[in-house]
Design a protein around this motif. Structure first.
Motif, mmCIF file in Angstrom:
data_model
loop_
_atom_site.group_PDB
_atom_site.id
_atom_site.type_symbol
_atom_site.label_atom_id
_atom_site.label_comp_id
_atom_site.label_asym_id
_atom_site.label_seq_id
_atom_site.Cartn_x
_atom_site.Cartn_y
_atom_site.Cartn_z
ATOM 1 N N ALA A 255 0.825 -1.210 0.000
ATOM 2 C CA ALA A 255 0.000 0.000 0.000
ATOM 3 C C ALA A 255 0.860 1.262 0.000
ATOM 4 O O ALA A 255 0.554 2.224 -0.701
ATOM 5 C CB ALA A 255 -0.938 -0.006 1.191
ATOM 6 N N ARG B 41 -8.256 3.119 6.055
ATOM 7 C CA ARG B 41 -8.136 2.402 4.789
ATOM 8 C C ARG B 41 -9.444 1.696 4.467
ATOM 9 O O ARG B 41 -10.113 1.172 5.352
ATOM 10 C CB ARG B 41 -7.000 1.390 4.876
ATOM 11 C CG ARG B 41 -5.642 2.053 4.907
ATOM 12 C CD ARG B 41 -4.567 1.026 4.990
ATOM 13 N NE ARG B 41 -4.819 -0.066 4.056
ATOM 14 C CZ ARG B 41 -3.908 -0.631 3.304
ATOM 15 N NH1 ARG B 41 -2.684 -0.199 3.353
ATOM 16 N NH2 ARG B 41 -4.206 -1.623 2.508
ATOM 17 N N LYS B 42 -9.792 1.661 3.198
ATOM 18 C CA LYS B 42 -11.026 1.011 2.757
ATOM 19 C C LYS B 42 -11.004 -0.489 2.978
ATOM 20 O O LYS B 42 -12.039 -1.098 3.216
ATOM 21 C CB LYS B 42 -11.282 1.309 1.276
ATOM 22 C CG LYS B 42 -11.653 2.744 1.012
ATOM 23 C CD LYS B 42 -11.899 2.981 -0.460
ATOM 24 C CE LYS B 42 -12.225 4.444 -0.708
ATOM 25 N NZ LYS B 42 -12.428 4.725 -2.124
ATOM 26 N N ASP B 43 -9.805 -1.084 2.928
ATOM 27 C CA ASP B 43 -9.717 -2.538 3.091
ATOM 28 C C ASP B 43 -9.642 -2.961 4.558
ATOM 29 O O ASP B 43 -9.548 -4.134 4.873
ATOM 30 C CB ASP B 43 -8.536 -3.107 2.318
ATOM 31 C CG ASP B 43 -7.190 -2.562 2.782
ATOM 32 O OD1 ASP B 43 -7.136 -1.877 3.826
ATOM 33 O OD2 ASP B 43 -6.192 -2.832 2.094
ATOM 34 N N GLY B 44 -9.681 -1.995 5.470
ATOM 35 C CA GLY B 44 -9.685 -2.297 6.894
ATOM 36 C C GLY B 44 -8.323 -2.597 7.490
ATOM 37 O O GLY B 44 -8.202 -2.765 8.701
ATOM 38 N N GLN B 45 -7.272 -2.631 6.673
ATOM 39 C CA GLN B 45 -5.935 -2.888 7.195
ATOM 40 C C GLN B 45 -5.450 -1.707 8.021
ATOM 41 O O GLN B 45 -5.918 -0.574 7.866
ATOM 42 C CB GLN B 45 -4.947 -3.145 6.057
ATOM 43 C CG GLN B 45 -5.153 -4.464 5.354
ATOM 44 C CD GLN B 45 -4.072 -4.699 4.306
ATOM 45 O OE1 GLN B 45 -3.172 -3.904 4.121
ATOM 46 N NE2 GLN B 45 -4.187 -5.819 3.618
#
Length: 122
Positions: free
Chosen positions: A2, A49-53
């Motif tokens: 990322a 973050r959109k992916d939750g990371q």
């Protein structure tokens, strides 16, 4: 991954280039020269973050000219926010320095005057 994608998308640099800039600057802010190890990261970070990371926090932000995109260096969060608040306008920044210096002189004069009156009082 990322971080690599973010650096490339925003600034067209690779993490290796970012790390080389850190090394060139002695791992310090380009303005106030605070070392990256001494920067409080509790207020650093943007939207989740959109992916939750977990959001990776880096102490030194890439500073760039918003008109040309040219990278100027790396700054701590406070200095980066300060430049942003002034819109990278050197005239406004110079005026702000003058303003602070005028009041620093007033404070120094007041301190001297109050100090003298305190010494002369019974």
């Amino acid at each position: 991954m990322a971080r690599r994608a973010n650096l490339w998308a925003k600034y067209r640099i690779r993490p290796e280039q970012y790390d080389a800039m850190r090394e060139r600057q002695g791992y310090r802010c380009g303005i106030c020269e605070i070392h990256e190890d001494d920067i409080d990261l509790s207020g650093v970070g943007g939207r989740p973050r959109k992916d939750g990371q977990q959001l990776g926090k880096v102490p030194l932000a890439v500073d760039h000219d918003h008109s040309s995109g040219v990278i100027r260096g790396l700054l701590c969060p406070r200095c980066n926010a300060g430049l942003g608040a002034f819109g990278d306008d050197t005239g406004r920044l110079t005026a702000a320095v003058g303003y602070l210096e005028r009041f620093a002189k007033v404070d120094d004069d007041r301190e001297r005057t109050e100090g003298l009156s305190a010494v002369g009082s019974p």
